[in-house]
Design a protein around this motif. Structure first.
Motif, short mmCIF file in Angstrom:
data_model
loop_
_atom_site.label_atom_id
_atom_site.label_comp_id
_atom_site.label_asym_id
_atom_site.label_seq_id
_atom_site.Cartn_x
_atom_site.Cartn_y
_atom_site.Cartn_z
N SER A 1 26.51 119.37 23.54
CA SER A 1 27.22 119.35 24.69
C SER A 1 27.94 117.73 23.92
N SER A 2 29.30 117.56 24.84
CA SER A 2 29.95 116.11 23.93
C SER A 2 29.45 114.84 24.98
N ASP A 3 29.63 113.77 23.93
CA ASP A 3 29.12 112.59 24.59
C ASP A 3 31.08 112.13 25.05
N ILE A 4 31.01 110.86 26.13
CA ILE A 4 32.66 110.72 26.27
C ILE A 4 33.56 110.41 25.30
N TRP A 5 32.93 109.77 23.85
CA TRP A 5 33.68 109.94 22.64
C TRP A 5 33.95 111.42 21.65
N ARG A 65 40.15 101.07 39.33
CA ARG A 65 38.79 101.17 37.80
C ARG A 65 37.64 101.16 38.90
N LEU A 66 37.14 102.58 37.71
CA LEU A 66 36.67 103.66 38.23
C LEU A 66 35.07 103.44 37.44
N ILE A 67 33.91 104.38 37.72
CA ILE A 67 32.56 104.20 36.96
C ILE A 67 32.56 105.34 36.07
N ILE A 68 32.31 105.39 34.73
CA ILE A 68 32.68 106.73 34.36
C ILE A 68 31.36 107.15 33.71
N PHE A 69 31.17 108.20 33.30
CA PHE A 69 29.34 108.79 32.70
C PHE A 69 29.82 108.87 31.35
N VAL A 70 29.02 108.49 30.48
CA VAL A 70 29.19 108.41 28.95
C VAL A 70 28.43 109.54 28.79
N GLY A 91 32.18 111.83 31.07
CA GLY A 91 32.90 112.00 31.57
C GLY A 91 33.22 112.42 32.73
N PHE A 92 32.37 112.57 34.58
CA PHE A 92 32.57 112.91 35.82
C PHE A 92 32.45 111.13 35.67
N LEU A 93 33.14 111.22 37.08
CA LEU A 93 33.30 109.55 37.56
C LEU A 93 33.08 109.31 39.61
N LEU A 94 32.92 108.26 39.28
CA LEU A 94 32.31 107.25 40.65
C LEU A 94 33.27 106.83 40.54
N TYR A 95 33.49 106.72 42.69
CA TYR A 95 34.79 105.97 42.94
C TYR A 95 34.25 104.97 43.71
N PRO A 96 34.64 103.68 43.46
CA PRO A 96 34.29 102.77 44.49
C PRO A 96 34.39 102.90 45.55
N HIS A 97 33.51 102.53 46.82
CA HIS A 97 33.89 102.89 47.87
C HIS A 97 34.43 101.41 48.43
N ASN A 98 33.49 100.65 48.14
CA ASN A 98 33.14 99.29 49.02
C ASN A 98 32.69 98.21 47.62
N ALA A 99 33.34 97.96 46.67
CA ALA A 99 33.27 97.25 46.36
C ALA A 99 31.80 96.53 46.16
N THR A 142 22.62 108.46 31.97
CA THR A 142 23.65 108.07 30.73
C THR A 142 23.88 106.59 31.73
N GLU A 143 25.38 106.94 30.41
CA GLU A 143 25.69 104.99 30.20
C GLU A 143 26.69 104.81 30.74
N ILE A 144 27.16 103.92 31.47
CA ILE A 144 28.30 104.20 32.96
C ILE A 144 29.01 102.85 31.88
N LEU A 145 30.50 102.60 32.10
CA LEU A 145 31.37 102.27 31.78
C LEU A 145 32.51 102.30 32.88
N PRO A 146 32.84 100.59 32.92
CA PRO A 146 34.29 101.08 33.64
C PRO A 146 35.38 101.69 33.23
N TYR A 147 35.86 102.05 33.91
CA TYR A 147 36.92 103.41 34.06
C TYR A 147 38.53 102.35 34.43
#
Length: 347
Positions: free
Chosen positions: A89-93, A308-313, A319-327, A296-301
């Motif tokens: 598989s491949s990473d986010i880069w 601003r979301l959270i992306i899996f690296v 490439g999977f995304l988490l959506y802040p619900h209540n930051a 996985t490492e995570i980064l702001p996206y």
């Protein structure tokens, strides 16, 4: 997600609710397919558990009669083999990486929906049996023609060109019926097409999650050979490469590596009743996410809508995304087309 057993398929189904009326919308769903497989297997042998019954039914009713000698549902048997493909598989880069075979256990508990280990020769025997209307390459009938053909009938519309039958995607190409299905795991991709009226087909298996792109181009090229039609495959290939590079560039440009500190609010354990636990930890300036056997490492996206979301690296879940619900409370959600899952922070 934590390791599960086949019976968990039924408890998961109990928590799922339809979002449309029956036959109204095509929504592929692994749990329902898996439940159907287990129920059929228990009819075949109800003296053992779901998993053992399904393994036995497939071995005795499908694999052996179709001479699929190298096909199995037994993961322990697979890891002992020397001649096996290694998943990638491949990473986010965009960097391709080897995925430990153990990662392929993820959906072992739902095996009727796709946990078979096989090769193109064995799956070709399956497709030959389909095109022979139930007669295996050996000449032995393994299923009635009536029941086999019934599976090819449209049950629910997918779009203007395709419908879904019983385990097959049904389409039309230049007036010919074409049946197909694809699938992917953490490090493999597979695709099958066949034309019953012409008795031709193709089986493609790739040891990379990016394999579908190559498989589609190969299929289009085969259509040119089979039917003498100019599908402009070279142009399609070049366009696909350009678009994937563009998407990769767009994704990486939206990653906000300099804003890692924003993630500190989300450090801790987060729980959703259906999907389980996600744990986020801080290691120096980096943030790691753990879900089941995946890390996985995570980064702001910076999303296209300005959020601003959270992306899996890291692969295989990059490439999977988490959506802040209540930051402020450090909670987030996972959103699909018709479902949403909110994870609440518990510590």
């Amino acid at each position: 997600i934590l390791p599960k057993k086949p019976q968990h398929i039924f408890s998961e189904l109990a928590d799922m609710h339809p979002t449309t009326k029956l036959n109204e919308t095509f929504q592929y769903q692994n749990q329902m397919v898996a439940a159907g497989g287990y129920i059929a297997a228990m009819v075949y042998n109800n003296d053992v558990d779901y998993g053992a019954a399904y393994n036995q039914a497939m071995r005795e009713l499908v694999f052996l009669p179709l001479d699929m000698k190298n096909t199995t549902l037994d993961f322990e048997e697979v890891i002992k083999r020397k001649n096996i493909a290694i998943p990638h598989s491949s990473d986010i880069w965009g960097k391709q990486e080897i995925i430990p075979l153990e990662k392929e256990r993820t959906f072992e508990y739902g095996r009727p929906a796709g946990s078979i280990f096989s090769n193109v020769l064995d799956i070709s025997n399956f497709i030959i049996t389909e095109m022979n209307h139930g007669i295996a390459p050996s000449g032995k009938r393994v299923v009635s023609e009536k029941n086999l053909i019934y599976r090819w009938q449209p049950q629910v519309k997918i779009d203007t060109h395709y419908a879904y039958g019983l385990g097959w995607r049904i389409g039309n190409y230049k007036g010919l019926q074409v049946l197909s299905h694809n699938g992917a795991t953490m490090g493999f991709a597979a695709n099958v097409y066949f034309f019953p009226d012409k008795e031709i087909g193709v089986v493609m298996i790739s040891n990379s999650t990016r394999g579908h792109s190559a498989e589609y181009i190969i299929y289009q090229r085969l259509l040119e050979f089979w039917f003498g039609i100019d599908n402009k495959v070279e142009q399609q290939l070049n366009y696909s490469i350009r678009e994937k590079r563009k998407m990769l560039s767009d994704t990486t440009n939206r990653i906000e590596s300099a804003e890692k500190s924003w993630l500190k609010t989300f450090v801790g354990k987060h729980v959703n009743a259906e999907l389980g636990t996600i744990t986020i930890t801080r290691e120096g300036d980096n943030y790691q996410l753990q879900i089941g056997r995946y890390q996985t490492e995570i980064l702001p996206y910076n999303n296209v809508d300005g959020r601003r979301l959270i992306i899996f690296v890291d692969s295989p879940i990059s490439g999977f995304l988490l959506y802040p619900h209540n930051a402020a409370k450090g909670t987030f959600g996972i959103y699909e087309s018709q479902h949403s899952y909110i994870f609440n922070k518990i510590e």
